[in-house]
Scaffold this active site. Structure first.
Site, mmCIF file in Angstrom:
data_model
loop_
_atom_site.group_PDB
_atom_site.id
_atom_site.type_symbol
_atom_site.label_atom_id
_atom_site.label_comp_id
_atom_site.label_asym_id
_atom_site.label_seq_id
_atom_site.Cartn_x
_atom_site.Cartn_y
_atom_site.Cartn_z
ATOM 1 N N GLN A 131 55.269 47.704 41.933
ATOM 2 C CA GLN A 131 53.904 47.187 41.223
ATOM 3 C C GLN A 131 54.395 45.898 40.528
ATOM 4 O O GLN A 131 55.322 45.752 40.088
ATOM 5 C CB GLN A 131 53.292 48.108 40.494
ATOM 6 N N GLU B 157 52.814 39.007 50.089
ATOM 7 C CA GLU B 157 51.713 40.123 50.242
ATOM 8 C C GLU B 157 50.455 39.534 50.522
ATOM 9 O O GLU B 157 50.014 38.721 49.434
ATOM 10 C CB GLU B 157 51.612 41.205 49.198
ATOM 11 N N TYR C 58 45.619 47.299 52.732
ATOM 12 C CA TYR C 58 44.732 48.208 53.579
ATOM 13 C C TYR C 58 43.572 48.714 52.651
ATOM 14 O O TYR C 58 43.694 49.139 51.586
ATOM 15 C CB TYR C 58 45.639 49.574 53.742
#
Length: 291
Positions: free
Chosen positions: A178, A17, A49
Site C-alpha cells: 500500500q 497501476e 478491479y
C-alpha cells in the site's frame, strides 16, 4: 511470462497501476492516455478491479489491451469481494484465455454500505485463500498486497505480518505495498520481514498527494500516516491546487530518491490514470529500471 522473472532478472523494476473507468467513453480516453505513457514504458502495468458493476469486465478488457496492443506485461487484479468460488474460477479462465498470466490476488474492500468485509456466500474470506485458488487453477504469476503500517482493520502489526507470511506460503511470488508517505515505515517493515525469513521481492507503492482534502481522506481510509511537515504544507496551500500538486510531487521525488539509495527491488506508482503524474515521475523511474 511471470512478473517474478523480471524481479529476479533486474536489480530494479518500475511498474504503474491504473484503474479501469466504468464507461466506454472513459475506457477509450484511458487507452489514448496510455499511448502517451509509452515514452517511459514501465516494466509492467497493473489494472485494478472494481467491487461491482462493469469495472470488473473492464479490468479484463484494459489488461488485454495493454498486453496485446501496447505489448507491455500486465497484471490483472482480482478480489474476493462479492464473488463465489465458481465466479473466481470463471474470471481466471477468461484471463488465461486472453494470455494474461499475472494476477494480483486481494481480499478486496467491503461492499457498498458495509464498514467491514463480509465473506461472500460460497466465496473466500482471506487473500491467502484466493491466492491458493489461483495457484491451483493454472500457472499464473501471483502478486499480493503488503501494509508497512499494518492493515487498517488489523491494529496488531505483528499479526498483520503473519497474514503476509500466509499469503507467501499460499503462493504469492512478490509483494506490492500500500502507498506510504514516510519511508521509515516501509524500511522498518522490510527489514523485519527479512529477519523473519521473507525472501520474495517487497515492492514499494508510491502515490503523490494531490491536495490536503484528498490525501487526508485516503490516509484515514487506508491507515496511512502523513508526515507533519507535509501536512502543514498542504494545509497552508489548501486553496491553491497547483502549489499543492507541486508540494506532493516534490515530497514523492524525495521518497523515490531515498528508496533507490536503499536498494528497493521495485517501485509501484499509483498513477490514478494521470498523465501528469507519469510525465513528472516516470523518467526517473525508467532510468532506474534501465529500460
Amino acid at each position: 511470462m511471470h512478473l517474478i522473472d523480471l524481479y529476479q532478472k533486474q536489480d530494479f523494476v518500475f511498474s504503474i497501476e491504473i484503474f479501469p473507468p466504468k464507461t466506454e467513453k472513459g475506457m477509450e480516453k484511458l487507452k489514448t492516455t496510455l499511448e502517451k505513457f509509452k515514452y517511459c514504458t514501465p516494466d509492467y502495468f497493473s489494472v485494478t478491479y472494481g467491487a461491482g458493476g462493469t469495472s470488473r469486465t473492464n479490468t479484463h478488457e484494459m489488461a488485454a489491451h495493454i498486453l496485446h496492443e501496447l505489448d507491455v506485461p500486465t497484471m490483472a487484479h482480482l478480489t474476493c469481494t462479492a464473488h463465489t468460488e465458481k465466479e473466481i474460477d470463471d474470471v481466471l479462465t477468461k484471463l488465461r484465455n486472453s494470455k494474461i498470466t499475472n494476477v494480483m490476488a486481494l481480499r478486496g474492500d467491503p461492499t457498498a454500505g458495509k464498514d467491514h468485509f463480509v465473506q461472500p456466500k460460497g466465496g473466500y474470506h482471506y487473500a491467502s485463500e484466493l491466492i491458493a485458488a489461483v495457484r491451483k487453477h493454472s500457472d499464473f504469476g501471483i502478486g499480493a498486497a503488503g501494509y508497512p503500517e499494518g492493515h487498517v482493520e488489523n491494529p496488531d502489526k505483528d499479526d498483520d505480518r503473519k497474514r503476509l507470511h500466509e499469503k507467501i506460503a499460499a503462493g504469492a511470488e512478490f509483494i506490492v505495498t500500500q502507498f506510504f508517505l514516510d519511508n521509515t515505515h516501509f524500511l522498518h517493515w522490510r527489514d523485519q520481514l527479512h529477519k523473519e525469513g521473507v525472501s520474495v521481492p517487497l515492492v514499494a507503492g508510491i502515490l503523490p498527494p494531490a491536495n490536503w482534502n484528498a490525501i487526508s481522506r485516503l490516509s484515514d481510509m487506508c491507515g496511512v500516516s502523513i508526515p507533519e511537515k507535509l501536512s502543514q504544507a498542504l494545509i497552508k496551500h489548501e486553496s491553491d491546487p497547483e502549489v499543492s500538486k507541486i508540494i506532493g510531487f516534490e515530497h514523492v521525488e524525495k521518497q523515490i530518491e531515498e528508496l533507490l539509495q536503499e536498494g528497493v527491488e521495485g517501485l509501484h506508482l499509483y498513477a490514478l490514470n494521470s498523465l501528469e503524474t507519469v510525465d513528472r515521475l516516470g523518467p526517473k523511474l525508467k532510468e532506474a529500471s534501465g529500460t
